[in-house]
Design a protein around this motif. Structure first.
Motif, PDB file in Angstrom:
ATOM      1  N   GLY A 124     -50.885 -39.851  17.867  1.00 16.19           N
ATOM      2  CA  GLY A 124     -50.614 -39.190  19.139  1.00 16.19           C
ATOM      3  C   GLY A 124     -51.818 -39.098  20.046  1.00 16.19           C
ATOM      4  O   GLY A 124     -51.847 -38.287  20.983  1.00 16.19           O
ATOM      5  N   VAL A 125     -52.830 -39.936  19.794  1.00 11.44           N
ATOM      6  CA  VAL A 125     -54.050 -39.947  20.598  1.00 11.44           C
ATOM      7  C   VAL A 125     -53.870 -40.887  21.786  1.00 11.44           C
ATOM      8  O   VAL A 125     -53.258 -41.957  21.663  1.00 11.44           O
ATOM      9  CB  VAL A 125     -55.249 -40.400  19.738  1.00 11.44           C
ATOM     10  CG1 VAL A 125     -56.520 -40.512  20.582  1.00 11.44           C
ATOM     11  CG2 VAL A 125     -55.460 -39.429  18.577  1.00 11.44           C
ATOM     12  N   ALA A 126     -54.376 -40.497  22.945  1.00  7.33           N
ATOM     13  CA  ALA A 126     -54.301 -41.354  24.127  1.00  7.33           C
ATOM     14  C   ALA A 126     -55.155 -42.605  23.911  1.00  7.33           C
ATOM     15  O   ALA A 126     -56.316 -42.518  23.506  1.00  7.33           O
ATOM     16  CB  ALA A 126     -54.786 -40.600  25.363  1.00  7.33           C
ATOM     17  N   ASP A 214     -70.369 -38.509  17.717  1.00  6.93           N
ATOM     18  CA  ASP A 214     -70.731 -38.704  16.321  1.00  6.93           C
ATOM     19  C   ASP A 214     -69.927 -37.698  15.523  1.00  6.93           C
ATOM     20  O   ASP A 214     -70.112 -36.481  15.662  1.00  6.93           O
ATOM     21  CB  ASP A 214     -72.233 -38.479  16.100  1.00  6.93           C
ATOM     22  CG  ASP A 214     -73.058 -39.684  16.519  1.00  6.93           C
ATOM     23  OD1 ASP A 214     -72.632 -40.812  16.230  1.00  6.93           O
ATOM     24  OD2 ASP A 214     -74.123 -39.495  17.135  1.00  6.93           O
ATOM     25  N   ILE A 215     -69.015 -38.214  14.695  1.00  3.69           N
ATOM     26  CA  ILE A 215     -68.097 -37.374  13.927  1.00  3.69           C
ATOM     27  C   ILE A 215     -68.457 -37.544  12.457  1.00  3.69           C
ATOM     28  O   ILE A 215     -68.337 -38.637  11.906  1.00  3.69           O
ATOM     29  CB  ILE A 215     -66.635 -37.784  14.164  1.00  3.69           C
ATOM     30  CG1 ILE A 215     -66.323 -37.807  15.676  1.00  3.69           C
ATOM     31  CG2 ILE A 215     -65.690 -36.845  13.445  1.00  3.69           C
ATOM     32  CD1 ILE A 215     -65.019 -38.499  16.011  1.00  3.69           C
ATOM     33  N   LEU A 250     -63.085 -32.378  23.145  1.00  3.41           N
ATOM     34  CA  LEU A 250     -63.516 -33.578  22.438  1.00  3.41           C
ATOM     35  C   LEU A 250     -63.961 -33.261  21.013  1.00  3.41           C
ATOM     36  O   LEU A 250     -63.752 -34.062  20.095  1.00  3.41           O
ATOM     37  CB  LEU A 250     -64.627 -34.282  23.215  1.00  3.41           C
ATOM     38  CG  LEU A 250     -64.182 -34.996  24.496  1.00  3.41           C
ATOM     39  CD1 LEU A 250     -65.367 -35.616  25.214  1.00  3.41           C
ATOM     40  CD2 LEU A 250     -63.137 -36.068  24.188  1.00  3.41           C
ATOM     41  N   ARG A 251     -64.567 -32.083  20.816  1.00  5.44           N
ATOM     42  CA  ARG A 251     -64.931 -31.696  19.451  1.00  5.44           C
ATOM     43  C   ARG A 251     -63.676 -31.512  18.599  1.00  5.44           C
ATOM     44  O   ARG A 251     -63.639 -31.913  17.433  1.00  5.44           O
ATOM     45  CB  ARG A 251     -65.772 -30.418  19.465  1.00  5.44           C
ATOM     46  CG  ARG A 251     -67.224 -30.659  19.890  1.00  5.44           C
ATOM     47  CD  ARG A 251     -68.119 -29.471  19.636  1.00  5.44           C
ATOM     48  NE  ARG A 251     -67.890 -28.400  20.602  1.00  5.44           N
ATOM     49  CZ  ARG A 251     -67.291 -27.248  20.330  1.00  5.44           C
ATOM     50  NH1 ARG A 251     -66.841 -27.003  19.110  1.00  5.44           N
ATOM     51  NH2 ARG A 251     -67.156 -26.330  21.256  1.00  5.44           N
ATOM     52  N   THR A 252     -62.652 -30.929  19.183  1.00  8.19           N
ATOM     53  CA  THR A 252     -61.386 -30.758  18.465  1.00  8.19           C
ATOM     54  C   THR A 252     -60.755 -32.108  18.154  1.00  8.19           C
ATOM     55  O   THR A 252     -60.250 -32.343  17.044  1.00  8.19           O
ATOM     56  CB  THR A 252     -60.417 -29.901  19.297  1.00  8.19           C
ATOM     57  OG1 THR A 252     -60.992 -28.600  19.502  1.00  8.19           O
ATOM     58  CG2 THR A 252     -59.080 -29.752  18.590  1.00  8.19           C
ATOM     59  N   LEU A 253     -60.791 -33.026  19.132  1.00  5.46           N
ATOM     60  CA  LEU A 253     -60.267 -34.370  18.919  1.00  5.46           C
ATOM     61  C   LEU A 253     -61.011 -35.062  17.782  1.00  5.46           C
ATOM     62  O   LEU A 253     -60.401 -35.721  16.930  1.00  5.46           O
ATOM     63  CB  LEU A 253     -60.377 -35.187  20.204  1.00  5.46           C
ATOM     64  CG  LEU A 253     -59.919 -36.649  20.142  1.00  5.46           C
ATOM     65  CD1 LEU A 253     -58.446 -36.745  19.767  1.00  5.46           C
ATOM     66  CD2 LEU A 253     -60.182 -37.347  21.481  1.00  5.46           C
ATOM     67  N   ILE A 257     -59.284 -36.454  14.256  1.00  4.64           N
ATOM     68  CA  ILE A 257     -59.359 -37.850  13.820  1.00  4.64           C
ATOM     69  C   ILE A 257     -60.060 -37.952  12.466  1.00  4.64           C
ATOM     70  O   ILE A 257     -59.624 -38.694  11.575  1.00  4.64           O
ATOM     71  CB  ILE A 257     -60.065 -38.702  14.887  1.00  4.64           C
ATOM     72  CG1 ILE A 257     -59.133 -38.872  16.098  1.00  4.64           C
ATOM     73  CG2 ILE A 257     -60.476 -40.068  14.329  1.00  4.64           C
ATOM     74  CD1 ILE A 257     -59.728 -39.615  17.256  1.00  4.64           C
ATOM     75  N   ALA A 258     -61.133 -37.183  12.287  1.00  2.29           N
ATOM     76  CA  ALA A 258     -61.846 -37.201  11.007  1.00  2.29           C
ATOM     77  C   ALA A 258     -60.946 -36.771   9.860  1.00  2.29           C
ATOM     78  O   ALA A 258     -60.984 -37.348   8.768  1.00  2.29           O
ATOM     79  CB  ALA A 258     -63.065 -36.283  11.083  1.00  2.29           C
TER      80      ALA A 258
END
Length: 334
Positions: A124-126, A214-215, A250-253, A257-258
């Motif tokens: 569900g990511v753009a 950087d995740i 973006l941190r939540t995104l 994803i991680a």
């Protein structure tokens, strides 16, 4: 503990980051690269010219070198290494060596931009509209689904090799053939051979603010943190000038994803924010060229890796308050 950084290339700064962590505990930082004229060799405690990653004897060569130099940790620094090291990860582990690489499925998702697109879409990511063959692109354009300009990229691309901004059907047809020739004459040919009939990906062009994330996950794929930088300038496919941005969305995104991808170590992610949406462009399952900006904020991932491998309490990093500072890569790595 001694460590080997593979495909170290021009990334002498990464060698220095690891030396500051491993030298004080009696460890040496070794590097290997397939080319002898390699600037990172100058920074290393020791180095070796290795076979190319796809040579049949590569893994045996690495295992022999690690045994001879008492190396217990391998950290790859280049995309080409990831699939091979992931494939032989269990064999390397059986020799008492930890290799900081995600599993094969994760590496394929990240290295193959079409798989990246499908994975992100399933989450569900753009993502930019993407296509895998020229006829589909032309039809989408004729149907009003996809407008020029668009981006043409090697499906298994790395850095900025073969990336073109396309403005017309005639350009599309020309550069489709041209980039395939570029792939054939570069190291992209190895992974591109996995999908020989579909080596190019065509994507909607998105214009907006560019970010690099950087995740970080630990060695058991548990989420650790996300650092966000807004890119101000690029050079040769890498972030050259950037500023830190405390962007909660973006941190939540990054965390989402991680948690679904389950990578190991660093995930370098490129995002463009446009019209309120965060479009994810690329996932790179290794230290990205923008990692020095994260390091400058007070995060020391080489230290974390050392602590995870030795199973000691991880350092509690305190991010520096540098929100208004502009970082220049050539200055922070000097």
């Amino acid at each position: 503990m001694n460590v080997l950084l593979t495909s170290s290339g021009r990334r002498g700064y990464m060698v220095n980051y690891f030396k500051k962590v491993f030298n004080p505990i009696g460890g040496k930082v070794h590097t290997c690269n397939s080319e002898r004229l390699c600037s990172s060799f100058k920074a290393a405690d020791a180095y070796i010219v290795a076979p190319k990653i796809y040579d049949d004897g590569y893994i045996d060569f690495i295992l022999s070198y690690c045994a001879d130099k008492n190396i217990k940790l391998i950290v790859p620094l280049f995309d080409v290494d990831l699939l091979i090291l992931a494939k032989y990860k269990s064999i390397i582990k059986s020799h008492g060596i930890t290799v900081v690489v995600s599993n094969e499925e994760v590496v394929r998702i990240c290295n193959d931009k079409w798989s990246t697109y499908k994975f992100l879409k399933s989450q569900g990511v753009a993502v930019p509209r993407s296509f895998i063959d020229v006829d589909s692109v032309i039809k989408a354009n004729q149907d009003g689904i996809l407008a020029f300009p668009l981006m043409l990229k090697p499906r298994w691309g790395m850095g900025s090799i073969g990336i073109r901004k396309i403005h017309s059907v005639s350009e599309l047809k020309f550069f489709d053939d041209y980039v395939k020739t570029e792939i054939k004459n570069s190291y992209l040919k190895y992974e591109s051979a996995i999908t020989p009939d579909q080596q190019i990906i065509y994507q909607e062009y998105i214009e907006g603010d560019e970010y690099g994330l950087d995740i970080v996950n630990d060695l058991n794929s548990n989420y650790y943190f996300t650092y966000v930088k807004r890119k101000l300038a690029m050079r040769s496919g890498e972030t050259d000038i950037a500023v830190y941005e405390d962007n909660k969305d973006l941190r939540t995104l990054g965390q989402e994803i991680a948690s679904s991808l389950k990578h190991i170590g660093n995930l370098d992610m490129d995002v463009i924010t446009s019209n309120g949406l965060h479009y994810v462009l690329d996932l790179n399952a290794r230290f990205g060229g923008g990692y020095p900006f994260t390091h400058a904020l007070g995060v020391d991932l080489p230290r974390l890796i050392m602590e995870w491998v030795l199973q000691i309490k991880p350092t509690d990093f305190k991010f520096k308050d540098l929100s208004n500072d502009v970082f220049f890569k050539d200055i922070i790595v000097s």
